[in-house]
Scaffold this motif. Structure first.
Motif, mmCIF file in Angstrom:
data_model
loop_
_atom_site.group_PDB
_atom_site.id
_atom_site.type_symbol
_atom_site.label_atom_id
_atom_site.label_comp_id
_atom_site.label_asym_id
_atom_site.label_seq_id
_atom_site.Cartn_x
_atom_site.Cartn_y
_atom_site.Cartn_z
ATOM 1 N N ASP A 149 52.676 -21.491 64.189
ATOM 2 C CA ASP A 149 52.337 -22.680 63.695
ATOM 3 C C ASP A 149 52.261 -22.864 62.506
ATOM 4 N N LYS B 232 57.662 -17.439 66.843
ATOM 5 C CA LYS B 232 57.410 -18.996 66.733
ATOM 6 C C LYS B 232 55.838 -19.337 65.862
ATOM 7 N N GLU C 241 53.660 -29.357 69.580
ATOM 8 C CA GLU C 241 51.893 -28.553 70.518
ATOM 9 C C GLU C 241 51.917 -26.992 70.029
ATOM 10 N N LYS C 242 53.528 -26.613 69.250
ATOM 11 C CA LYS C 242 53.568 -25.070 69.318
ATOM 12 C C LYS C 242 53.340 -24.743 67.698
ATOM 13 N N TYR D 298 61.191 -25.813 68.529
ATOM 14 C CA TYR D 298 60.501 -25.238 69.325
ATOM 15 C C TYR D 298 59.603 -26.127 68.962
#
Length: 682
Positions: free
Chosen positions: A256, A254, A230-231, A227
């Protein structure tokens, strides 16, 4: 690239030119084995137009700790790629165009490694490529015929049996708010059709599941591979094939990772599970280890309920920085060179600092041979100084895994390290050193017990006395350090019925054989310092590639030998030799090693176990035989296979189009890769 990343790209200010690990010359009849300055040409099947010059060493130190009987493990991860202070002079003695191919290049090339997830078969139906019928074809499915599954190599922490012996394991999280539990990784419960069998070692012996394979989304997706940045991920899968990823992509959390602080996560996990490691009460204690980066920290520490800790040791190349006496300088250097994500698990050190810690003297007159031509304090010749120093600061850890940064593992780290540790503890000491010096070839020698019996018979037939307890040698005017009483054999060799050592945790575990360097052409076999040179050089042992587990008592002895006796040797030789001298339990763990050619197994045995002369050993002039393997410092195949697995084209082969038109993304059984010198995902 990948979830682990190229660490030098994270630390640009610490980059440096790397020192070459010099192999011996091959095929050049003009030189004898004392002329040791040369490169090997790489086989054309995975040559990338570059020499094997840089051996960038980043050590990842896994330290293990426990009080009394049980272990905690820490990993310390040292960036040796940043610390090598110069490039040794190299000469190419042979022009490839004028040289005959290596003998093993004439063997058929194996290509079943590259079959993917649309060619998976049940393990019971798998036929290794070495036995694959020449007329048979690989069946390809429209989609993966199996579903990926969570990889769970841990004990059943909630079972009644476990809870009778151990304290409950508390779930650990990446974040303080406990919204993101330690993530799982995924593998297929199958094997690609026609994938080759390993030549050395096997899975079952080390308690590693043999019936599954890993592709890149399941292995590294949970750590940010698939992914976008930006995530909080890496966004490296943009050019990859996505077939069969739906389930994993839906399930993975997901995270960060820009907000994750690994040191705090490990500390929270340890605090929640501190009863497991307390010396009080009648419950058993578990162990703790420390490995690398996201995958290692998660799989070894957080998922295990704190059995492992991970420390990142960073070498500061600038010796003018007084990091050991100025907190301000230390913190500034840390901020400028270590990503915030890993800052709270990092420990800085420098060569100047270790000069004050081990002042010597280390006199040139007491050095047998310095083939590298570098300073005794340089990390190239004294990587173990920092390891010993770290252990002295952390005596709470009973074991240390020393890892090199250019290692990659397709598989679950806990399964590998726990399996190797459990296997080593079960091994008897009788004929231990003799077994250690040989490669086990299961399809040639048969099961491990058959191999062990063969080694015992060959040792008896040779007339040489087997090693039994600490070895003695003439120390000369400098004397020797006394060996601990606990390493004295309880019986004579003849009276022992393979009982001594069984159930004893190993002081040293390596992933390459522990060989006698004096009976090889290994270039650094005589880099011995601090012993009386007026008497014969002490007997010694070595294991190439310093990926190893060391006990606290072995590290303490190494420290005493260095600090008190002013003894040292080349890093690959130091820990094995000290274990050899003082009678510590040392084992070479026979992990699976693959080769890219279909070698006749009798030739494998003769080449690696019975070379015609000592100089032709696989650790001397015969090192070229390792180039087609998956684990050795000069392997070319290992890096090529790893990059193909990641989806990158290699030498005009592989890549997205090949995967789409063929059998899909590669799916490899667990493999320990070394070395990985570069990684490109496009």
């Amino acid at each position: 690239m990948g979830a682990l990343g190229d660490i030098s790209s994270y630390f640009p200010s610490l980059r440096s030119s790397a020192t070459e690990y010099h192999p011996l010359p091959t095929y050049d009849r003009r030189y004898h084995d004392e002329n040791l300055d040369s490169d090997f040409p790489m086989p054309t099947s995975w040559r990338r137009g570059r020499s094997m010059k840089s051996r960038r060493r980043l050590a990842l130190w896994l330290c293990t700790s426990s009080k009394r009987l049980f272990l905690f493990l820490i990993v310390s991860f040292s960036f040796f790629i940043t610390i090598l202070t110069g490039t040794l002079k190299t000469h190419r003695l042979i022009e490839e165009s004028k040289e005959a191919p290596y003998h093993w290049e004439a063997y058929p090339r194996l290509d079943g490694f590259y079959n993917g997830i649309r060619a998976l078969v049940a393990y019971k139906d798998w036929i290794p490529e070495q036995e694959w019928p020449s007329e048979a074809k690989v069946s390809t499915h429209n989609a993966p015929p199996f579903e990926p599954q969570v990889v769970d190599p841990f004990p059943n922490f909630t079972s009644a049996k476990y809870l009778q012996e151990y304290h409950p394991v508390q779930v650990c999280f990446l974040d303080e708010d406990e919204k993101h539990p330690a993530p799982d990784i995924y593998a297929y419960p199958s094997v690609p059709a026609k994938m080759a069998a390993p030549v050395f070692g096997d899975y079952e012996t080390l308690e590693i599941a043999s019936d599954r394979c890993y592709e890149r989304f399941g292995r590294f997706g949970p750590y940010g591979y698939s992914y976008r940045r930006e995530k909080g991920g890496f966004g490296l899968s943009e050019h990859s094939t996505y077939e069969g990823t739906e389930k994993v992509q839906t399930i993975i959390d997901k995270v960060d990772y820009r907000k994750v602080k690994w040191g705090k996560a490990q500390k929270r996990c340890s605090e929640k599970n501190k009863k497991r490691f307390s010396a009080k009460g009648d419950k058993k204690k578990d162990g703790v280890t420390l490995l690398t980066m996201r995958a290692m920290i998660n799989e070894l520490s957080l998922q295990s309920g704190g059995e492992y800790d991970v420390h990142l040791l960073v070498h500061v190349k600038d010796n003018a920085l007084p990091i050991w006496i100025s907190e301000e300088v230390y913190n500034k250097t840390l901020r400028e060179n270590v990503p915030e994500e890993f800052r709270d698990i990092a420990t800085l050190w420098s060569e100047r600092q270790l000069q004050t810690y081990y002042p010597g003297p280390f006199l040139k007159k007491d050095n047998v041979a310095n083939h590298a031509g570098t300073d005794i304090y340089g990390v190239y010749r004294a990587a173990h100084f920092a390891l010993q120093w770290f252990s002295q600061q952390h005596q709470e850890y009973d074991f240390v895994w020393n890892w090199e940064m250019d290692i990659r593992y397709v598989g679950h780290y806990y399964e590998l390290l726990n399996g190797a540790s459990n296997w080593a503890a079960k091994q008897p000491r009788k004929f231990m050193w003799e077994r250690n010096s040989r490669f086990w070839i299961p399809d040639y020698h048969g099961p491990w017990q058959n191999f062990s019996s063969l080694v015992a018979k060959e040792t008896a037939d040779s007339g040489k006395a087997p090693v039994w307890g600490p070895v003695t040698f003439r120390a000369g005017k400098y004397g020797v350090l006394s060996s601990p009483k606990v390493t004295k054999p309880p019986t004579t060799f003849e009276e022992d019925n393979y009982e001594w050592g069984v159930g004893e945790a190993a002081d040293l575990i390596t992933f390459d054989p522990l060989f006698d360097p004096s009976k090889s052409g290994w270039v650094f076999r005589d880099d011995v310092t601090g012993y009386d040179t007026s008497v014969p050089t002490p007997p010694r042992r070595a294991a190439i590639v310093t990926v190893e587990r060391l006990s606290r008592r072995l590290l303490n002895t190494m420290h005493e030998e260095t600090w008190r006796m002013h003894h040292t040797m080349f890093p690959e030789m130091w820990a094995p030799s000290i274990a050899f001298h003082h009678g510590y339990k040392a084992l070479y763990a026979p992990h699976p090693v693959y080769f890219d050619r279909k070698w006749p197994l009798d030739v494998v045995d003769k080449t690696f176990n019975k070379p015609s002369t000592p100089a032709d050993s696989p650790f001397g002039r015969g090192e070229h035989n390792m180039q087609g393997g998956t684990f050795y410092y000069n392997s070319g195949f290992s890096g090529a296979l790893w990059r193909r697995w990641l989806g990158a084209p290699e030498n005009g082969e592989g890549g997205r189009k090949t995967e789409e038109s063929g059998t899909g993304r590669m799916c490899l059984r667990p493999i320990l890769h070394h070395p990985i010198k570069h990684e490109v995902v496009e």
